[in-house]
Scaffold this motif. Structure first.
Motif, PDB file in Angstrom:
ATOM      1  N   VAL A 143      54.351  41.885  46.802  1.00  0.00           N
ATOM      2  CA  VAL A 143      54.267  43.327  46.509  1.00  0.00           C
ATOM      3  C   VAL A 143      55.016  43.638  45.218  1.00  0.00           C
ATOM      4  O   VAL A 143      54.533  44.417  44.384  1.00  0.00           O
ATOM      5  CB  VAL A 143      54.812  44.157  47.697  1.00  0.00           C
ATOM      6  CG1 VAL A 143      54.965  45.609  47.310  1.00  0.00           C
ATOM      7  CG2 VAL A 143      53.891  44.023  48.897  1.00  0.00           C
ATOM      8  N   LEU A 173      52.900  42.574  42.332  1.00  0.00           N
ATOM      9  CA  LEU A 173      51.793  43.505  42.155  1.00  0.00           C
ATOM     10  C   LEU A 173      52.252  44.774  41.437  1.00  0.00           C
ATOM     11  O   LEU A 173      51.598  45.243  40.503  1.00  0.00           O
ATOM     12  CB  LEU A 173      51.191  43.876  43.519  1.00  0.00           C
ATOM     13  CG  LEU A 173      50.084  44.918  43.506  1.00  0.00           C
ATOM     14  CD1 LEU A 173      48.827  44.345  42.870  1.00  0.00           C
ATOM     15  CD2 LEU A 173      49.789  45.401  44.905  1.00  0.00           C
ATOM     16  N   VAL A 174      53.383  45.309  41.853  1.00  0.00           N
ATOM     17  CA  VAL A 174      53.923  46.516  41.222  1.00  0.00           C
ATOM     18  C   VAL A 174      54.261  46.246  39.756  1.00  0.00           C
ATOM     19  O   VAL A 174      53.979  47.065  38.877  1.00  0.00           O
ATOM     20  CB  VAL A 174      55.152  47.042  41.994  1.00  0.00           C
ATOM     21  CG1 VAL A 174      55.881  48.103  41.220  1.00  0.00           C
ATOM     22  CG2 VAL A 174      54.724  47.565  43.358  1.00  0.00           C
TER      23      VAL A 174
END
Length: 69
Positions: free
Chosen positions: A36, A39-40
């Motif tokens: 995550v 991805l950010v």
């Protein structure tokens, strides 16, 4: 006395089994949180590139409008 020793062995085995499951759970959780985060980070760079391209496009478009071409 031997029955008490068997209880300790069973408790130790169960405890070790739970620790293994906990370690696997923590590993999976770390991988998910890392994914995550990656991805950010990627989306942030994509946003920065999009803003830069929009500014360059706006400046280039403004220049063409003034020149009359």
């Amino acid at each position: 006395m031997p029955a008490h020793a068997d209880e300790n062995v069973l408790t130790t085995y169960t405890s070790e089994k739970n620790m293994g499951g906990l370690a696997i759970l923590l590993l999976i959780l770390a991988l998910v949180i890392g994914g995550v985060g990656l991805l950010v980070e990627g989306l942030m760079w994509l946003l920065i590139i999009a803003v830069v391209l929009a500014v360059v496009g706006a400046i280039a478009g403004r220049g063409k409008g003034r020149s009359g071409v």
